[in-house]
Design an enzyme around this catalytic site. Structure first.
Site, mmCIF file in Angstrom:
data_model
loop_
_atom_site.group_PDB
_atom_site.id
_atom_site.type_symbol
_atom_site.label_atom_id
_atom_site.label_comp_id
_atom_site.label_asym_id
_atom_site.label_seq_id
_atom_site.Cartn_x
_atom_site.Cartn_y
_atom_site.Cartn_z
ATOM 1 C CE LYS A 45 1.106 1.328 4.090
ATOM 2 N NZ LYS A 45 1.438 2.209 5.057
ATOM 3 C CG ASP A 98 -0.972 0.035 7.388
ATOM 4 O OD1 ASP A 98 -1.771 0.975 7.514
ATOM 5 O OD2 ASP A 98 0.267 0.177 7.324
HETATM 6 P P1 ATP Z 1 3.727 0.016 7.726
HETATM 7 O O1 ATP Z 1 3.786 0.990 6.620
HETATM 8 O O2 ATP Z 1 2.471 -0.799 7.762
HETATM 9 O O3 ATP Z 1 4.100 0.560 9.061
HETATM 10 P P2 ATP Z 1 6.275 -1.090 6.907
HETATM 11 O O4 ATP Z 1 6.199 -1.297 5.437
HETATM 12 O O5 ATP Z 1 6.987 0.126 7.369
HETATM 13 O O6 ATP Z 1 4.803 -1.130 7.472
HETATM 14 P P3 ATP Z 1 6.879 -3.873 7.203
HETATM 15 O O7 ATP Z 1 7.637 -4.175 5.963
HETATM 16 O O8 ATP Z 1 5.493 -4.366 7.302
HETATM 17 O O9 ATP Z 1 6.951 -2.318 7.554
HETATM 18 O O10 ATP Z 1 7.773 -4.453 8.416
HETATM 19 C C1 ATP Z 1 7.732 -3.937 9.693
HETATM 20 C C2 ATP Z 1 8.406 -4.891 10.658
HETATM 21 O O11 ATP Z 1 7.618 -6.081 10.759
HETATM 22 C C3 ATP Z 1 9.795 -5.331 10.224
HETATM 23 O O12 ATP Z 1 10.694 -4.948 11.227
HETATM 24 C C4 ATP Z 1 9.737 -6.826 10.082
HETATM 25 O O13 ATP Z 1 10.830 -7.480 10.668
HETATM 26 C C5 ATP Z 1 8.424 -7.241 10.772
HETATM 27 N N1 ATP Z 1 7.698 -8.278 10.013
HETATM 28 C C6 ATP Z 1 7.039 -9.322 10.527
HETATM 29 N N2 ATP Z 1 6.456 -10.047 9.560
HETATM 30 C C7 ATP Z 1 6.722 -9.451 8.396
HETATM 31 C C8 ATP Z 1 6.386 -9.743 7.047
HETATM 32 N N3 ATP Z 1 5.651 -10.809 6.711
HETATM 33 N N4 ATP Z 1 6.834 -8.900 6.113
HETATM 34 C C9 ATP Z 1 7.566 -7.817 6.450
HETATM 35 N N5 ATP Z 1 7.920 -7.499 7.703
HETATM 36 C C10 ATP Z 1 7.512 -8.312 8.683
#
Ligand code: ATP
Length: 284
Positions: free
Chosen positions: A8, A130
């Protein structure tokens, strides 16, 4: 059975002061984009979780695995299963990759374990702010803690060039810094600088930009350099550091993404009308 889980982009993200629970209510215009992870889920003799692609925890803290466990706790027929995640969405980038995986796993696991959609949907907010959006997908206004969604007509007529600079920003750290900074407003992008379909949304704002800049000052160089290189306004998704700009055609976005060096990842993305997708015929 298998599914693609779409990232997203927060086209706009307004943050409100934390309430008595310490959580920050938000108001976000969220859009699914076609940067995807791939998931496979099958019945198995014993539980198994395999990961390929980008590195994320391969244990019970993984959001995909947590979604599977949540369905099994709620389902009438919980059985061992093998889950495989091929990770393509950059991690801790503000692109909601973990939430997308959780949403797609909710879809697959609820079918495998015969949990009705209403039971499945009720599990989404507990997995992350999210996750309800990623389950619904498309274009939506997110309110509250992400659990109040208003579906909007699908957006189109533009592409995004998305660039992930070579560092991570933890979402929780960005919100803490936003509090420490006194709850600043982010920079606004006016309607005249947006694709025609987005002009009524004027302005697009991300209130977490000042916090992200404070945590990683180098982000400011990336913003300025991309603005110069692309000759247009650059926005940040979520708590960053993913940055993006709008382009009228696929080849323009592809060229813009390809012109960037030193990034963790770059991609031309189009808005998609859902948060997950199964190959036709695999789910009924
Ligand atoms: P958001 O924008 O929803 O805050 P993000 O894109 O910044 O999310 P993600 O890539 O979802 O962050 O990852 C956030 C944290 O979640 C990471 O530190 C990661 O280690 C942990 N995590 C747990 N499961 C997953 C997964 N399936 N994919 C990615 N990260 C994961």
């Amino acid at each position: 059975m298998e599914a693609e889980a779409f990232a997203k982009a927060n086209l706009s993200l307004r943050v409100r002061a934390p309430d008595s629970s310490g959580r920050h209510p938000l108001l976000s215009l969220a859009q699914s984009i076609d940067w995807a992870d791939h998931l496979m889920l099958e019945r198995a003799a014993a539980d198994a979780f395999t990961l390929s692609g980008l590195t994320v925890p391969a244990d019970d803290t993984n959001l995909a695995w947590r979604a599977l466990e949540a369905v099994r706790r709620a389902a009438p027929r919980p059985l061992p299963a093998a889950l495989a995640l091929d990770k393509g969405i950059p991690v801790a980038a503000g692109l909601g990759g973990g939430s997308a995986d959780a949403a797609a796993t909710l879809v697959l696991a609820s079918r495998l374990f015969c949990l009705p959609d209403a039971g499945r949907d009720a599990l989404a907010p507990g997995l992350g702010a999210d996750v309800p959006f990623c389950l619904q997908g498309g274009t939506a206004l997110m309110e509250g803690y992400g659990e109040r969604l208003t579906a909007l007509p699908p957006l189109g007529g533009f592409w995004l060039a998305v660039v992930v600079p070579p560092f991570e920003i933890a979402t929780a750290a960005a919100y803490r810094r936003w509090d420490d900074l006194g709850g600043p407003q982010g920079p606004a992008v006016a309607g005249r600088d947006l694709p025609p379909i987005l002009r009524p949304e004027d302005p697009l704002v991300n209130d977490l930009v000042p916090a992200a800049l404070s945590l990683v000052p180098e982000l400011g160089d990336w913003l300025a350099d991309l603005q110069r290189l692309w000759g247009r306004e650059v926005l940040m998704s979520g708590s960053g550091p993913a940055l993006f700009a709008f382009f009228a055609a696929a080849n323009e976005a592809e060229e813009a993404a390809a012109a960037v060096s030193g990034a963790r990842a770059t991609q031309a993305c189009r808005p998609v009308p859902r948060g997950w997708q199964v190959p036709s015929g695999t789910l009924t």
